[in-house]
Motif scaffolding. Structure first.
Motif, PDB file in Angstrom:
ATOM      1  N   GLY A  23      -7.322  -2.452 -12.075  1.00 10.03           N
ATOM      2  CA  GLY A  23      -7.512  -2.873 -10.693  1.00 10.03           C
ATOM      3  C   GLY A  23      -6.375  -3.779 -10.264  1.00 10.03           C
ATOM      4  N   PHE A  24      -6.127  -3.839  -8.952  1.00 10.79           N
ATOM      5  CA  PHE A  24      -5.034  -4.678  -8.452  1.00 10.79           C
ATOM      6  C   PHE A  24      -5.284  -6.140  -8.789  1.00 10.79           C
ATOM      7  CE2 PHE A  24      -2.938  -7.263  -5.239  1.00 10.79           C
ATOM      8  CZ  PHE A  24      -1.663  -6.725  -5.213  1.00 10.79           C
ATOM      9  N   ASP A  25      -6.502  -6.629  -8.509  1.00  8.11           N
ATOM     10  CA  ASP A  25      -6.809  -8.040  -8.752  1.00  8.11           C
ATOM     11  C   ASP A  25      -6.840  -8.367 -10.236  1.00  8.11           C
ATOM     12  OD1 ASP A  25      -7.044  -8.788  -6.039  1.00  8.11           O
ATOM     13  OD2 ASP A  25      -9.066  -7.978  -5.959  1.00  8.11           O
ATOM     14  N   TYR A  46      13.155  -8.289  -7.800  1.00 10.48           N
ATOM     15  CA  TYR A  46      13.144  -6.950  -7.232  1.00 10.48           C
ATOM     16  C   TYR A  46      12.091  -6.764  -6.133  1.00 10.48           C
ATOM     17  CZ  TYR A  46      16.334  -4.965 -10.726  1.00 10.48           C
ATOM     18  OH  TYR A  46      17.426  -4.644 -11.498  1.00 10.48           O
ATOM     19  N   PHE A  47      10.909  -7.355  -6.323  1.00  8.59           N
ATOM     20  CA  PHE A  47       9.795  -7.041  -5.421  1.00  8.59           C
ATOM     21  C   PHE A  47       9.210  -8.245  -4.687  1.00  8.59           C
ATOM     22  CE2 PHE A  47       9.826  -3.801  -8.801  1.00  8.59           C
ATOM     23  CZ  PHE A  47      10.029  -2.669  -8.027  1.00  8.59           C
ATOM     24  N   GLY A  48       9.425  -9.431  -5.182  1.00  6.31           N
ATOM     25  CA  GLY A  48       8.956 -10.618  -4.481  1.00  6.31           C
ATOM     26  C   GLY A  48       7.519 -10.998  -4.774  1.00  6.31           C
ATOM     27  N   SER A  49       6.619 -10.036  -4.743  1.00  9.74           N
ATOM     28  CA  SER A  49       5.205 -10.321  -4.976  1.00  9.74           C
ATOM     29  C   SER A  49       4.504  -9.068  -5.468  1.00  9.74           C
ATOM     30  CB  SER A  49       4.528 -10.802  -3.684  1.00  9.74           C
ATOM     31  OG  SER A  49       4.460  -9.751  -2.738  1.00  9.74           O
ATOM     32  N   LYS A  50       3.281  -9.248  -5.938  1.00 17.82           N
ATOM     33  CA  LYS A  50       2.491  -8.116  -6.416  1.00 17.82           C
ATOM     34  C   LYS A  50       2.154  -7.172  -5.254  1.00 17.82           C
ATOM     35  CE  LYS A  50      -1.642  -8.823  -8.148  1.00 17.82           C
ATOM     36  NZ  LYS A  50      -2.804  -9.129  -9.014  1.00 17.82           N
ATOM     37  N   GLU A  51       1.867  -7.754  -4.082  1.00 18.40           N
ATOM     38  CA  GLU A  51       1.550  -6.938  -2.902  1.00 18.40           C
ATOM     39  C   GLU A  51       2.746  -6.069  -2.508  1.00 18.40           C
ATOM     40  OE1 GLU A  51      -1.449 -10.004  -3.123  1.00 18.40           O
ATOM     41  OE2 GLU A  51       0.736 -10.099  -3.218  1.00 18.40           O
ATOM     42  N   LYS A  52       3.940  -6.668  -2.520  1.00 17.58           N
ATOM     43  CA  LYS A  52       5.139  -5.908  -2.177  1.00 17.58           C
ATOM     44  C   LYS A  52       5.418  -4.815  -3.208  1.00 17.58           C
ATOM     45  CE  LYS A  52       6.412  -7.940   1.634  1.00 17.58           C
ATOM     46  NZ  LYS A  52       6.369  -7.165   2.912  1.00 17.58           N
ATOM     47  N   MET A  53       5.068  -5.090  -4.459  1.00 15.29           N
ATOM     48  CA  MET A  53       5.238  -4.089  -5.506  1.00 15.29           C
ATOM     49  C   MET A  53       4.318  -2.892  -5.255  1.00 15.29           C
ATOM     50  SD  MET A  53       4.785  -4.474  -9.627  1.00 15.29           S
ATOM     51  CE  MET A  53       5.394  -6.141  -9.518  1.00 15.29           C
ATOM     52  N   LEU A  54       3.080  -3.159  -4.817  1.00 17.08           N
ATOM     53  CA  LEU A  54       2.140  -2.093  -4.509  1.00 17.08           C
ATOM     54  C   LEU A  54       2.649  -1.256  -3.339  1.00 17.08           C
ATOM     55  CD1 LEU A  54      -0.543  -0.628  -4.850  1.00 17.08           C
ATOM     56  CD2 LEU A  54      -1.619  -2.404  -3.450  1.00 17.08           C
ATOM     57  N   THR A 110     -11.301  -0.959   0.759  1.00 19.39           N
ATOM     58  CA  THR A 110     -11.861  -2.302   0.632  1.00 19.39           C
ATOM     59  C   THR A 110     -11.273  -3.282   1.646  1.00 19.39           C
ATOM     60  OG1 THR A 110     -10.211  -2.918  -1.036  1.00 19.39           O
ATOM     61  CG2 THR A 110     -12.297  -2.016  -1.838  1.00 19.39           C
ATOM     62  N   LYS A 111     -10.016  -3.028   2.064  1.00 21.14           N
ATOM     63  CA  LYS A 111      -9.341  -3.912   3.026  1.00 21.14           C
ATOM     64  C   LYS A 111      -9.377  -5.370   2.573  1.00 21.14           C
ATOM     65  CE  LYS A 111     -10.410  -0.917   6.960  1.00 21.14           C
ATOM     66  NZ  LYS A 111     -11.051  -0.815   8.293  1.00 21.14           N
ATOM     67  N   LYS A 112      -9.256  -5.593   1.260  1.00 24.15           N
ATOM     68  CA  LYS A 112      -9.326  -6.959   0.728  1.00 24.15           C
ATOM     69  C   LYS A 112      -8.064  -7.750   1.022  1.00 24.15           C
ATOM     70  CE  LYS A 112     -11.021  -7.867  -3.264  1.00 24.15           C
ATOM     71  NZ  LYS A 112     -11.277  -7.891  -4.707  1.00 24.15           N
ATOM     72  N   ARG A 113      -6.960  -7.045   1.241  1.00 22.49           N
ATOM     73  CA  ARG A 113      -5.705  -7.754   1.475  1.00 22.49           C
ATOM     74  C   ARG A 113      -4.948  -7.058   2.613  1.00 22.49           C
ATOM     75  NH1 ARG A 113      -5.686  -7.993  -3.261  1.00 22.49           N
ATOM     76  NH2 ARG A 113      -6.739  -6.112  -3.929  1.00 22.49           N
ATOM     77  N   ILE A 114      -4.155  -7.811   3.297  1.00 27.74           N
ATOM     78  CA  ILE A 114      -3.343  -7.266   4.377  1.00 27.74           C
ATOM     79  C   ILE A 114      -2.023  -6.776   3.787  1.00 27.74           C
ATOM     80  CG2 ILE A 114      -2.211  -7.729   6.569  1.00 27.74           C
ATOM     81  CD1 ILE A 114      -5.248  -7.823   6.694  1.00 27.74           C
ATOM     82  N   MET A 115      -1.774  -5.493   3.925  1.00 27.84           N
ATOM     83  CA  MET A 115      -0.518  -4.939   3.447  1.00 27.84           C
ATOM     84  C   MET A 115       0.259  -4.380   4.633  1.00 27.84           C
ATOM     85  SD  MET A 115      -1.243  -2.991  -0.152  1.00 27.84           S
ATOM     86  CE  MET A 115      -2.242  -1.703   0.560  1.00 27.84           C
ATOM     87  N   ASP A 116       1.581  -4.486   4.574  1.00 29.14           N
ATOM     88  CA  ASP A 116       2.420  -3.896   5.604  1.00 29.14           C
ATOM     89  C   ASP A 116       2.528  -2.407   5.305  1.00 29.14           C
ATOM     90  OD1 ASP A 116       4.211  -3.169   7.484  1.00 29.14           O
ATOM     91  OD2 ASP A 116       5.916  -4.244   6.628  1.00 29.14           O
ATOM     92  N   MET A 117       1.700  -1.614   5.987  1.00 25.62           N
ATOM     93  CA  MET A 117       1.649  -0.191   5.696  1.00 25.62           C
ATOM     94  C   MET A 117       2.466   0.635   6.687  1.00 25.62           C
ATOM     95  SD  MET A 117      -0.054  -0.071   2.960  1.00 25.62           S
ATOM     96  CE  MET A 117      -0.432   1.669   2.782  1.00 25.62           C
TER      97      MET A 117
END
Length: 207
Positions: A23-25, A46-54, A110-117
């Motif tokens: 899982g992501f979390d 390279y990615f800055g954060s786990k969210e950016k990596m996703l 789940t919309k648990k986190r805001i991602m730039d999609m």
């Protein structure tokens, strides 16, 4: 298609496996670094954060679909043959990238986190435009119906396959499938044929 170097690809592929299994979390940057055999600082660089990596992972896995669709649209095939190739392409990509689709489905539902999609949405829009072009070709030739809801064709293809995959234990028992090879063969043959028949029934004029 976004270009990544070998080290970035190693990190993304390690993250993909861990996101799908833990899982992501439940996945830490440290565990990704360990699996990819890199230090944490390199991942941050390279990615800055786990969210950016996703986000990078999703774009990496979906961005070359447009190129494949364009190749099919330019081939010397009938519209019906192109649709068959389209279905083969969708099924092979979803089956090959099932980990990524599992992650994506969870995150979007789940919309648990805001991602730039936006980048992902742009890729999906471009893919739909290429897909629509192929269907339009068949409509102009009088082979496909004019009243087809083209926007619902891809989710019809993907929904059938994803449902089959998400209910694998049931279908294995129900169909007497006992090995991974037999399961993959069923998808490549019976399930693919069924999906092609379903889509053709939606597209082609009734006799």
């Amino acid at each position: 298609m976004t270009e990544y170097n070998d080290k970035q690809l190693e990190i993304l592929k390690a993250a993909e496996i861990l996101f799908a299994s833990e899982g992501f979390d439940g996945t830490s940057i440290r565990s990704i670094a360990k699996a990819a055999k890199v230090n944490i600082a390199m991942i941050s660089y390279y990615f800055g954060s786990k969210e950016k990596m996703l986000e990078a992972l999703i774009i990496y896995r979906t961005s070359d679909m447009r190129m494949q669709l364009d190749i099919i649209s330019k081939e010397d095939l009938t519209p019906s043959e192109k649709v068959d190739r389209l279905i083969d392409l969708y099924i092979s990509r979803i089956n090959k990238n099932k980990c990524m689709y599992q992650i994506l489905h969870f995150e979007l539902s789940t919309k648990k986190r805001i991602m730039d999609m936006k980048a992902f949405t742009d890729v999906k829009r471009q893919n739909m435009e290429a897909f629509t072009k192929i269907i339009n070709e068949g409509q102009e030739q009088g082979i496909f119906r004019k009243d087809v809801n083209i926007n619902l064709i891809p989710p019809t293809i993907m929904g059938t396959l994803v449902h089959f995959q998400m209910n694998r234990p049931f279908f294995e028992a129900h169909l007497g499938i006992s090995t991974d090879e037999a399961y993959e063969n069923y998808i490549e043959n019976e399930l693919t044929i069924h999906i092609k028949q379903t889509i053709k029934a939606l597209l082609v004029h009734e006799n």
